[in-house]
Design an enzyme around this catalytic site. Structure first.
Site, PDB file in Angstrom:
ATOM      1  N   ASP A  11      79.782  39.484  21.497  1.00 47.41           N
ATOM      2  CA  ASP A  11      78.926  39.564  20.303  1.00 47.41           C
ATOM      3  C   ASP A  11      79.054  40.947  19.641  1.00 47.41           C
ATOM      4  O   ASP A  11      78.078  41.667  19.538  1.00 47.41           O
ATOM      5  CB  ASP A  11      77.460  39.292  20.672  1.00 47.41           C
ATOM      6  CG  ASP A  11      76.898  40.266  21.701  1.00 47.41           C
ATOM      7  OD1 ASP A  11      77.693  40.913  22.429  1.00 47.41           O
ATOM      8  OD2 ASP A  11      75.664  40.414  21.768  1.00 47.41           O
ATOM      9  N   ASP A  16      81.105  45.895  22.943  1.00 52.34           N
ATOM     10  CA  ASP A  16      82.057  44.780  23.009  1.00 52.34           C
ATOM     11  C   ASP A  16      83.399  45.239  22.421  1.00 52.34           C
ATOM     12  O   ASP A  16      84.464  44.955  22.979  1.00 52.34           O
ATOM     13  CB  ASP A  16      81.574  43.595  22.165  1.00 52.34           C
ATOM     14  CG  ASP A  16      80.215  43.087  22.579  1.00 52.34           C
ATOM     15  OD1 ASP A  16      80.124  42.052  23.251  1.00 52.34           O
ATOM     16  OD2 ASP A  16      79.216  43.738  22.217  1.00 52.34           O
ATOM     17  N   ASN A  41      74.101  40.485  19.411  1.00 57.09           N
ATOM     18  CA  ASN A  41      73.771  41.781  18.813  1.00 57.09           C
ATOM     19  C   ASN A  41      73.420  41.642  17.332  1.00 57.09           C
ATOM     20  O   ASN A  41      72.621  42.406  16.798  1.00 57.09           O
ATOM     21  CB  ASN A  41      74.931  42.758  18.977  1.00 57.09           C
ATOM     22  CG  ASN A  41      75.017  43.297  20.393  1.00 57.09           C
ATOM     23  OD1 ASN A  41      73.997  43.523  21.039  1.00 57.09           O
ATOM     24  ND2 ASN A  41      76.227  43.496  20.881  1.00 57.09           N
ATOM     25  N   THR A 125      80.928  39.268  27.221  1.00 56.51           N
ATOM     26  CA  THR A 125      80.169  40.507  27.030  1.00 56.51           C
ATOM     27  C   THR A 125      78.976  40.298  26.091  1.00 56.51           C
ATOM     28  O   THR A 125      78.458  41.254  25.521  1.00 56.51           O
ATOM     29  CB  THR A 125      81.096  41.626  26.507  1.00 56.51           C
ATOM     30  OG1 THR A 125      81.734  41.153  25.313  1.00 56.51           O
ATOM     31  CG2 THR A 125      82.139  42.001  27.531  1.00 56.51           C
ATOM     32  N   PHE A 166      69.399  42.323  27.919  1.00 52.42           N
ATOM     33  CA  PHE A 166      69.535  41.627  26.635  1.00 52.42           C
ATOM     34  C   PHE A 166      70.375  40.348  26.713  1.00 52.42           C
ATOM     35  O   PHE A 166      69.946  39.284  26.264  1.00 52.42           O
ATOM     36  CB  PHE A 166      70.136  42.585  25.593  1.00 52.42           C
ATOM     37  CG  PHE A 166      70.323  41.967  24.234  1.00 52.42           C
ATOM     38  CD1 PHE A 166      69.255  41.790  23.374  1.00 52.42           C
ATOM     39  CD2 PHE A 166      71.579  41.540  23.813  1.00 52.42           C
ATOM     40  CE1 PHE A 166      69.419  41.214  22.123  1.00 52.42           C
ATOM     41  CE2 PHE A 166      71.761  40.966  22.569  1.00 52.42           C
ATOM     42  CZ  PHE A 166      70.683  40.800  21.719  1.00 52.42           C
ATOM     43  N   ASN A 167      71.599  40.424  27.256  1.00 55.28           N
ATOM     44  CA  ASN A 167      72.491  39.255  27.222  1.00 55.28           C
ATOM     45  C   ASN A 167      71.900  38.065  27.974  1.00 55.28           C
ATOM     46  O   ASN A 167      72.131  36.914  27.599  1.00 55.28           O
ATOM     47  CB  ASN A 167      73.863  39.587  27.833  1.00 55.28           C
ATOM     48  CG  ASN A 167      74.684  40.495  26.942  1.00 55.28           C
ATOM     49  OD1 ASN A 167      74.436  40.601  25.747  1.00 55.28           O
ATOM     50  ND2 ASN A 167      75.661  41.173  27.530  1.00 55.28           N
ATOM     51  N   HIS A 239      78.171  49.588  27.914  1.00 52.91           N
ATOM     52  CA  HIS A 239      78.106  48.584  28.980  1.00 52.91           C
ATOM     53  C   HIS A 239      79.365  47.725  29.123  1.00 52.91           C
ATOM     54  O   HIS A 239      79.882  47.519  30.220  1.00 52.91           O
ATOM     55  CB  HIS A 239      76.957  47.593  28.687  1.00 52.91           C
ATOM     56  CG  HIS A 239      75.643  48.206  28.385  1.00 52.91           C
ATOM     57  ND1 HIS A 239      74.737  48.568  29.352  1.00 52.91           N
ATOM     58  CD2 HIS A 239      75.031  48.512  27.200  1.00 52.91           C
ATOM     59  CE1 HIS A 239      73.639  49.060  28.803  1.00 52.91           C
ATOM     60  NE2 HIS A 239      73.794  49.034  27.491  1.00 52.91           N
ATOM     61  N   ASP A 240      79.783  47.129  27.998  1.00 52.30           N
ATOM     62  CA  ASP A 240      80.681  45.968  28.077  1.00 52.30           C
ATOM     63  C   ASP A 240      82.069  46.232  28.653  1.00 52.30           C
ATOM     64  O   ASP A 240      82.640  45.333  29.298  1.00 52.30           O
ATOM     65  CB  ASP A 240      80.797  45.315  26.691  1.00 52.30           C
ATOM     66  CG  ASP A 240      79.497  44.645  26.268  1.00 52.30           C
ATOM     67  OD1 ASP A 240      78.660  44.371  27.151  1.00 52.30           O
ATOM     68  OD2 ASP A 240      79.319  44.394  25.065  1.00 52.30           O
TER      69      ASP A 240
END
Ligand code: BDR
Ligand code: CA
Length: 316
Positions: A11, A16, A41, A125, A166-167, A239-240
């Protein structure tokens, strides 16, 4: 070495985008067969547009499809506070150089699985909506999925809520289906992705790699670092890329095989990834979780990967 067929599912989203920078840079290892967007996102039209522009910037020669418009049950929820109005605010980006795939994201994923002789790896991701839909609509293709590497969850705490990441909280039912699928899962959760920090002092080093993708990546970080630093982080938790690096550079992490389940109820805990650390738990582990990352080497690897783009220039 045989290259691994890969579907990038995300996203974008700044992190990402940086995950995909790594994935394309490791083309000796990964054969990117498709890129699929998902609502997360930002709304699906924005993440799809971003996915197409990133593919153009990086030279990813694979179809890009528009994935799930909304989570399975939840309404759309976006993260403009982190990623801006476009979902990828900051640097100027190229216009897409190829048309959007004519079909849905899940149709493209199914096509890639069907046509592949080798098991396909999915790197997710964003919210897991596309993967869950794939499993529900094409159960016969499940055996073609070799592994899924996920950025999602927190072992065991949250960022979007006090319990949930979140994800996962964006689409808990989708996550539940994936974590119960029996497919080999690799999980990069907040406990490690929040250690994947890019600090302000790392940005000049990223830009100093000196090519166009490095410049854009530095500018993505410059935008993406603002919100987390305003709320108390020491840098940007990028993060991703961990979901890519868990496959490409496994020795970057300390890992642990765990049983992880998804909380679907709970006044305070819906969307939480609940991990069983008991050795006598009633379930076998269903995923390999990253527990620690070598943060210094993470930045080194990013700068190294960016050199894969030396000489690449597109019109911005
Ligand atoms: C996750 O949420 C999104 O904002 C990021 O792109 C990352 O995938 C972190 O919680
Ligand atoms: Ca993401």
């Amino acid at each position: 070495m045989t290259r691994i067929p890969v579907i990038l599912d995300g996203d974008p989203g700044h992190d990402d985008a940086i995950a995909w920078v790594f994935a394309k840079a490791y083309e000796d290892l990964f054969d990117i067969r498709a890129v699929v967007s998902v609502s997360g996102n930002q709304t699906i039209d924005k993440t799809t547009w971003n996915a197409r522009r990133i593919a153009t910037l990086l030279g990813i020669d694979a179809p890009v499809a528009k994935g799930a418009v909304k989570p399975l049950l939840e309404p759309v929820m976006t993260a403009g506070n982190w990623h801006g109005e476009s979902g990828l605010d900051g640097p100027v980006m190229p216009e897409p150089d190829q048309p959007l795939f004519e079909g849905t994201g899940v149709e493209l994923m199914a096509k890639v699985l069907r046509e592949s002789e080798e098991p396909v790896t999915i790197i997710s991701t964003g919210p897991l909506t596309n993967v869950a839909q794939l499993l529900m609509l094409y159960p016969e293709l499940k055996e073609k999925i070799g592994q899924i590497s996920i950025m999602g969850g927190g072992i065991t705490y949250g960022n979007w809520t006090m319990a949930a990441e979140f994800n996962i909280v964006e689409d808990p039912e989708a996550a539940w289906l994936v974590f119960h699928s029996g497919i080999r899962l690799f999980v990069s959760a907040l406990n490690v992705t929040e250690q994947a920090l890019i600090r302000p002092e790392d940005i000049p080093r990223i830009k100093a790699v000196g090519n166009q993708v490095a410049q854009v990546t530095g500018e993505w970080v410059e935008f993406f670092i603002q919100y987390p630093m305003a709320i108390g982080y020491e840098g940007a938790p990028v993060h991703d890329p961990c979901a890519v690096l868990m496959l490409a550079k496994p020795d970057l992490f300390k890992t642990k095989d765990l049983y992880v389940d998804i909380e679907l109820e709970g006044e305070y805990t819906r969307g939480m990834t609940v991990a069983d650390f008991r050795s006598w738990g009633e379930h076998e582990p269903n995923c390999t979780c990253a527990m620690e990352i070598d943060q210094k080497r993470y930045i080194d690897l990013l700068c190294e990967a960016l050199h894969a783009y030396d000489g690449r220039v597109v019109n911005l």
